[in-house]
Scaffold this motif. Structure first.
Motif, PDB file in Angstrom:
ATOM      1  N   ARG A  57      39.217   5.333  26.309  1.00 13.69           N
ATOM      2  CA  ARG A  57      40.558   5.866  26.039  1.00 13.69           C
ATOM      3  C   ARG A  57      40.523   7.308  25.558  1.00 13.69           C
ATOM      4  NH1 ARG A  57      43.862   1.412  26.257  1.00 13.69           N
ATOM      5  NH2 ARG A  57      42.724  -0.563  26.170  1.00 13.69           N
ATOM      6  N   LEU A  58      39.352   7.887  25.495  1.00 11.01           N
ATOM      7  CA  LEU A  58      39.184   9.312  25.234  1.00 11.01           C
ATOM      8  C   LEU A  58      38.050   9.807  26.111  1.00 11.01           C
ATOM      9  CD1 LEU A  58      39.999  11.797  23.445  1.00 11.01           C
ATOM     10  CD2 LEU A  58      38.062  11.203  21.999  1.00 11.01           C
ATOM     11  N   ARG A  59      38.333  10.808  26.930  1.00 12.25           N
ATOM     12  CA  ARG A  59      37.332  11.355  27.833  1.00 12.25           C
ATOM     13  C   ARG A  59      37.609  12.827  28.033  1.00 12.25           C
ATOM     14  NH1 ARG A  59      36.302   8.363  32.009  1.00 12.25           N
ATOM     15  NH2 ARG A  59      35.777  10.096  33.388  1.00 12.25           N
ATOM     16  N   ALA A  60      36.581  13.557  28.434  1.00 10.98           N
ATOM     17  CA  ALA A  60      36.711  14.999  28.615  1.00 10.98           C
ATOM     18  C   ALA A  60      37.518  15.298  29.874  1.00 10.98           C
ATOM     19  CB  ALA A  60      35.335  15.648  28.709  1.00 10.98           C
ATOM     20  N   VAL A  61      38.280  16.387  29.826  1.00  8.88           N
ATOM     21  CA  VAL A  61      39.005  16.839  31.017  1.00  8.88           C
ATOM     22  C   VAL A  61      38.029  17.269  32.089  1.00  8.88           C
ATOM     23  CG1 VAL A  61      40.535  18.643  31.889  1.00  8.88           C
ATOM     24  CG2 VAL A  61      41.098  17.454  29.762  1.00  8.88           C
ATOM     25  N   GLU A  62      36.945  17.940  31.685  1.00 10.55           N
ATOM     26  CA  GLU A  62      35.918  18.375  32.640  1.00 10.55           C
ATOM     27  C   GLU A  62      34.866  17.282  32.772  1.00 10.55           C
ATOM     28  OE1 GLU A  62      35.338  23.028  32.046  1.00 10.55           O
ATOM     29  OE2 GLU A  62      35.102  21.933  30.171  1.00 10.55           O
ATOM     30  N   ASN A  63      34.549  16.912  33.999  1.00 11.40           N
ATOM     31  CA  ASN A  63      33.493  15.927  34.179  1.00 11.40           C
ATOM     32  C   ASN A  63      32.116  16.510  33.896  1.00 11.40           C
ATOM     33  OD1 ASN A  63      33.531  17.571  36.505  1.00 11.40           O
ATOM     34  ND2 ASN A  63      32.552  15.972  37.714  1.00 11.40           N
ATOM     35  N   ALA A  64      32.014  17.834  33.806  1.00 15.69           N
ATOM     36  CA  ALA A  64      30.790  18.541  33.415  1.00 15.69           C
ATOM     37  C   ALA A  64      31.186  19.982  33.144  1.00 15.69           C
ATOM     38  CB  ALA A  64      29.714  18.461  34.499  1.00 15.69           C
ATOM     39  N   TYR A  65      30.293  20.735  32.534  1.00 11.59           N
ATOM     40  CA  TYR A  65      30.566  22.139  32.297  1.00 11.59           C
ATOM     41  C   TYR A  65      30.600  22.896  33.618  1.00 11.59           C
ATOM     42  CZ  TYR A  65      29.679  21.235  27.356  1.00 11.59           C
ATOM     43  OH  TYR A  65      29.733  20.751  26.082  1.00 11.59           O
ATOM     44  N   LEU A  66      31.137  24.113  33.569  1.00 12.13           N
ATOM     45  CA  LEU A  66      31.384  24.882  34.789  1.00 12.13           C
ATOM     46  C   LEU A  66      30.123  25.069  35.623  1.00 12.13           C
ATOM     47  CD1 LEU A  66      33.153  26.640  36.599  1.00 12.13           C
ATOM     48  CD2 LEU A  66      32.679  28.561  35.073  1.00 12.13           C
TER      49      LEU A  66
END
Length: 829
Positions: A800-809
C-alpha cells in the motif's frame, strides 16, 4: 667579494615557505618532548643514552637547527623558483644530486650519505602527503608560470624539505648516532605535520586567487583558426568552432594544445611531472574519477562550455515558466551546432530515440560522436562513448522526468561522459557520486506537482545553479559532485522543513516525541543496570526496567525529576518490590493489605500515563497476583534484611532521568531498532495524533484489495543483459515491498493508499532516529500524513506504499538500453 642581496621570492611563495619553516620548528620542539618520553620507556641502556643525548643536543641547539633549516630551505627554494642564479663551474650541490642520479660526479662519500638520507626522509613525507603534494604541484605550476604541473619543479616538494632537514640535523651534532636518532624522530614528527602544512598552503593559494593548473596541458607555439586554438587543430579531427563561440581557456588566454605523448587508455591517476603516469592515489586516501587523455579532456571541456552557454540556467529557467520561443539550445544558429540542427527544425522537440520517444534536449554526445571517437583511445573508449550516448537518449526521453529537470540533466552530458571514461565503477556502483547526483535531480523533479509554484521555482533555480557550478568548475574531481549532492540535499531538507512547519509543525511534535522516547530508552538501560544485583524476580525486574521506567521518565520530563508525581511513581516502584517479599507475621500481612489498594491505584495511574496496552497489563498482573498470595505464606525477612533491601531498591529507583540534550543520536542500527520499537501510536495522546495526522492500524483497511496495476511498468530487479567489457551493476534499490521502508528518501514521490484511494505523496520529514515519517499529499502537497516506522514497514509490506519510480533514472535508462541491445542481437546473427 661582492655582497649580493638575498633572493626575493613571490609573496605567495614566501608565505608558503614560512609555513614550512614553522612546521619544521614545531616538529623539532615536539621531537625534544618525544625523545624524553622514548628514553623513559626504553629498556636498553645504550638506546636510552642515545635518546637522551639526542634530546640534550637538539634542545641546546634548537635555534641553530631552525636557522640552518631556514637557510638551506631558502637557498633551495630560490634556486628552484629561478630567483637565485647558479654560479658557473662544476660545483657539486645537494640539489644537483637530487636532480640527476644518473650523472657521474666525483663527490665525497658524506655527500652521497646526505643524499640517501634526504631521499629516505622525502619518501616518508611523500607517503604521508601524497595527494596534498599532487595538489600543490598544480598550484605551483600556475604560481611560477610553468606550462604544466611538474613535480620536479615544485620548490616545496618533499625532496627539497628533506635536504633542508638533513642539513639542519647536521648542524646540531657531529656524532653519527645522534644524527641517526634525530633523523628518525624528526622525520616522523615532520611527516605528520607536513600533511596539514601542505593543505594549508593550498588553501592560502586558493584564497589568494591562484587556480590550479590542469594535469596534461602543454603550451605550444601553434595557433589555429580559433582564437584559443585547441578546437581548431583539424589534424587530429578536432571540432572547429568560430571565434564567437570559443570560450576562454580554463587557465589563461594564451593558445594551448594538448600533448599527444603518453596517450593511454589506462584509468590510473594524474600524469607525473615528466609526461608519464604517476601511480594512482590509494582509494583510502581520496578516490578520484581516474585519468582521461589530455586531448579528450580538452574537447570535453569546450563542448561542456558550449553546451552550458547554449542551455544555460537562465534560459532553461525562463522556458520552464512560459518564456516564449525555443530554449537556448536551439538559438545558436547553424554555426557550430550543425550536428543537431535538423533535429531541432521540428517544432516538437530535439529528435527521437530509436523507439520513437521525443528528446527533451539535444543529445550532444550523439551530435559530436565522431569528434569524440577520434580523440578516444581504443575500442573500450569508443564503446563507453556509444553506451553513454544511448543512456542519454533514454534519459532525455524519460516520461517521468519533467522537461525542466531533463534540460538541466542534459547540461551534464559531457561531465557524465568524462566520469564514465575515467572510472569504470561509474557503471557498476550505484553509490557513485555522479550517478547519485543525476538520479537525485530526476527523482526530486518527479515529486514536484507544479514548477510554477514557489517551491517548484525555487527547486529548479537551485538545481540550475548547482549544475552551472559543476560545468564551470573542475568536474574531474569526484569531490565536486559530492559537495553539490550535499548542497542539494541540504536545500531539500530546508525546503521540506519549511513546508511541514507551514502545515502545522508536525516535525516539531515528532521531534519532541522522539526525544522523549530516547530519554525513556536510555533511562530504561540505566535502571536495568541498577536493578541487576537485587534479589528481585525476573518478571518484576523486567517490568520495572522496560515498562515502569517509561512512566517515571514521562513524569520527570513533564513534572521534573524531583516533582511530586515523579517521586510518587518512584515510591510505587519501591512498594511493588517490597510487596512480593515474604510476610511471616500477622502485622506484616495487615500492613500489606492496607497498602495494596493504593499500590494498585498508583500502578494503573502510571500505566495509563504511557498508554500501556491491555494485553501487556494482563500478562503482568497475571504474574503479580500469585506472587502476592505466595508472599503471605513464606518466612518473613529479618528487620535488617528488610531495611537493606529497601535501601537498595530506593537507590536503584533514584537513578536520575537523563536529559535529552546529553544523549547522542542513535547512530547504530541496533539503537535505531530499539527506538523504533518504542515509537507506537500509544506514545501519543489523542490530541497529538489528530494534530499531526497520525496513521494507525484502524485507519487502514488491511483486508481490502490492492488494485494498483503492477504490470504497467516492469520491475528492474536484476540485470539479465550483459555488455561485454563493462562490469555488471549492483542490484537496484527496492521500489516496493517491505525493504522499501529502509530506502525512502526525503523529497521523493511515492504512491500511498489513503482512505481507499491511491494518492501521490512526498516524503517531507524523517526524524533523526528514523522512527517517525511525515508525508505531504494532495493538490500542491497540502495535506499531511504522519506515521511510525512500524506503520511504514507494514504499509510497504502490504503493497500500500510504493515508489512512483520503479528505479532511479540511470537504472531505468540502462535497462531500456539493454533491452534494445537484446532486441538487436538476433538480427545481427
Amino acid at each position: 667579494m661582492d655582497q649580493t642581496l638575498p633572493p626575493r621570492l613571490p609573496a605567495n611563495l614566501e608565505s608558503a615557505v614560512q609555513r614550512v619553516r614553522m612546521a619544521a620548528r614545531s616538529a623539532a620542539e615536539h621531537t625534544v618532548d618525544s625523545l624524553g618520553l622514548a628514553a623513559l620507556a626504553s629498556n636498553s641502556v645504550l638506546q636510552r643514552d642515545a635518546l637522551l643525548g639526542a634530546q640534550y643536543e637538539l634542545n641546546r641547539k634548537l635555534a641553530i637547527f631552525a636557522l640552518s633549516f631556514n637557510e638551506a630551505l631558502d637557498t633551495d627554494v630560490a634556486r628552484q623558483a629561478g630567483t637565485l642564479v647558479p654560479t658557473a663551474g662544476p660545483t657539486v650541490t645537494p640539489d644537483s644530486l637530487v636532480a640527476n642520479w644518473e650523472s657521474l660526479t666525483l663527490v665525497d662519500d658524506h655527500e652521497v650519505e646526505i643524499h640517501i638520507s634526504a631521499d629516505r626522509f622525502a619518501l616518508e613525507i611523500s607517503h604521508a602527503c601524497e595527494w596534498e603534494i599532487r595538489e600543490l604541484d598544480a598550484y605551483m605550476g600556475t604560481l611560477l608560470g610553468m606550462n604544466a604541473a611538474e613535480h620536479d619543479r615544485n620548490p616545496l616538494r618533499a625532496e627539497v624539505v628533506g635536504q633542508a632537514m638533513i642539513r639542519a640535523v647536521e648542524s646540531v651534532s657531529d656524532r653519527a648516532e645522534v644524527r641517526k636518532v634525530l633523523c628518525t624522530e624528526i622525520g616522523r614528527s615532520l611527516a605528520n605535520a607536513m600533511r596539514q602544512t601542505y593543505s594549508d598552503i593550498c588553501t592560502d593559494l586558493r584564497h589568494a586567487g591562484v587556480r590550479p593548473m590542469g594535469m596534461a596541458v602543454r603550451g605550444t607555439g601553434h595557433r589555429g583558426a580559433s582564437v584559443h586554438g585547441a578546437l581548431a587543430d583539424t589534424s587530429h579531427g578536432a571540432l572547429t568552432q568560430p571565434a564567437s563561440l570559443a570560450p576562454p581557456s580554463v587557465h589563461d588566454s594564451g593558445s594551448h594544445t594538448l600533448s599527444a605523448s603518453g596517450r593511454l587508455s589506462t584509468r590510473t591517476g594524474p600524469t607525473s611531472a615528466r609526461g608519464g603516469f604517476a601511480p594512482s592515489a590509494p582509494a583510502t586516501l581520496r578516490p578520484g574519477l581516474g585519468r582521461v587523455d589530455g586531448e579528450m579532456m580538452s574537447l570535453i571541456r569546450r563542448l561542456t562550455q558550449h553546451g552550458g552557454s547554449a542551455g544555460g540556467a537562465g534560459q532553461d529557467f525562463g522556458s520552464a515558466h512560459g518564456g516564449g520561443g525555443q530554449p537556448g539550445w536551439a538559438q545558436q544558429g547553424a554555426s557550430g551546432w550543425s550536428g543537431w540542427n535538423n533535429a531541432t527544425a521540428d517544432a516538437g522537440g530535439y529528435g527521437e530515440t530509436a523507439d520513437g520517444n521525443r528528446l527533451a534536449a539535444p543529445n550532444l554526445i550523439v551530435a559530436y560522436r565522431d569528434e569524440l571517437r577520434q580523440h578516444a583511445n581504443g575500442a573500450l573508449d569508443h564503446m563507453v562513448i556509444d553506451v553513454i550516448a544511448s543512456l542519454f537518449d533514454q534519459i532525455l526521453s524519460d516520461a517521468k522526468v519533467p522537461p525542466q529537470m531533463a534540460r538541466q540533466i542534459a547540461r551534464l552530458q559531457l561531465p557524465v561522459l568524462r566520469a564514465a571514461l575515467g572510472d569504470t565503477s561509474f557503471f557498476s556502483s550505484r553509490r557513485h557520486p555522479v550517478r547519485r547526483f543525476v538520479n537525485r535531480i530526476a527523482s526530486l523533479g518527479t515529486a514536484v506537482d507544479d514548477f510554477d509554484g514557489p517551491e517548484g521555482r525555487a527547486l529548479l533555480a537551485r538545481v540550475a545553479d548547482l549544475v552551472q557550478e559543476v560545468t564551470d568548475g573542475d568536474f574531474e574531481q569526484i569531490e565536486v559532485y559530492e559537495h553539490k549532492l550535499r548542497a542539494l540535499e541540504d536545500f531539500i531538507a530546508a525546503q521540506a522543513r519549511a513546508e511541514v512547519q507551514a502545515r502545522g509543525g508536525a516535525d516539531q511534535v515528532l521531534a519532541r516525541k522522539e526525544e522523549q522516547l530516547r530519554v525513556q530508552q536510555r533511562y530504561a538501560q540505566e535502571l536495568e543496570g541498577a536493578l541487576g544485583g537485587l534479589p528481585v524476580p525476573d518478571y518484576l525486574r523486567q517490568f520495572l526496567a522496560t515498562t515502569w521506567s517509561r512512566t517515571i521518565a514521562s513524569a520527570a520530563l513533564s513534572d521534573g525529576d524531583d516533582g511530586a508525581l515523579t517521586q510518587r511513581l518512584r515510591q510505587a516502584g519501591r512498594e511493588l518490590v517490597m510487596s512480593v517479599q515474604p510476610k511471616g507475621t500477622p502485622a506484616h500481612r495487615q500492613a500489606f493489605l492496607r497498602q495494596l489498594p493504593q499500590l494498585m491505584k498508583d500502578l494503573n495511574l502510571g500505566l495509563d500515563r504511557i498508554n500501556c496496552p491491555d494485553e501487556e497489563r494482563r500478562q503482568f498482573f497475571a504474574k503479580l497476583l500469585p506472587a502476592h498470595a505466595e508472599s503471605l505464606k513464606g518466612q518473613a525477612l529479618s528487620t535488617l534484611e528488610h531495611n537493606l533491601l529497601a535501601r537498595q531498591v530506593d537507590g536503584a529507583l533514584a537513578t536520575p532521568v537523563p536529559r535529552a540534550i546529553d544523549l547522542p543520536p542513535p547512530a547504530s542500527a541496533a539503537a535505531q531498532a530499539a527506538l523504533q520499537a518504542l515509537a507506537t501510536p500509544a506514545a501519543f495522546t489523542q490530541a497529538e495524533a489528530q494534530a499531526i495526522g497520525l496513521v494507525d492500524d484502524a485507519a487502514v483497511d488491511w483486508n481490502g484489495a490492492v488494485d494498483i496495476d503492477l504490470g504497467v511498468e516492469p520491475d528492474i530487479t536484476a540485470v539479465d543483459i550483459d555488455i561485454a567489457g563493462l562490469p555488471a551493476p549492483e542490484p537496484v534499490e527496492p521500489s516496493h515491498g517491505k525493504s522499501l521502508a529502509d530506502h525512502v528518501q526525503l523529497g521523493f514521490a511515492y504512491r500511498m493508499q489513503l482512505q481507499g484511494e491511491w494518492q501521490q505523496v512526498r516524503l517531507s520529514h524523517v526524524s533523526p532516529g528514523r522512527s517517525f515519517f511525515v508525508f505531504t499529499h494532495g493538490a500542491k502537497q497540502r495535506g499531511t500524513v504522519s506515521m511510525t516506522h512500524r506503520m511504514l514497514v507494514k504499509l510497504c509490506d502490504a503493497g500500500r506504499l510504493r515508489a512512483v519510480e520503479n528505479a532511479y533514472l540511470l537504472e531505468r535508462a540502462t535497462a531500456r538500453a539493454r533491452r534494445q541491445l537484446a532486441e538487436l542481437a538476433p538480427r545481427k546473427r
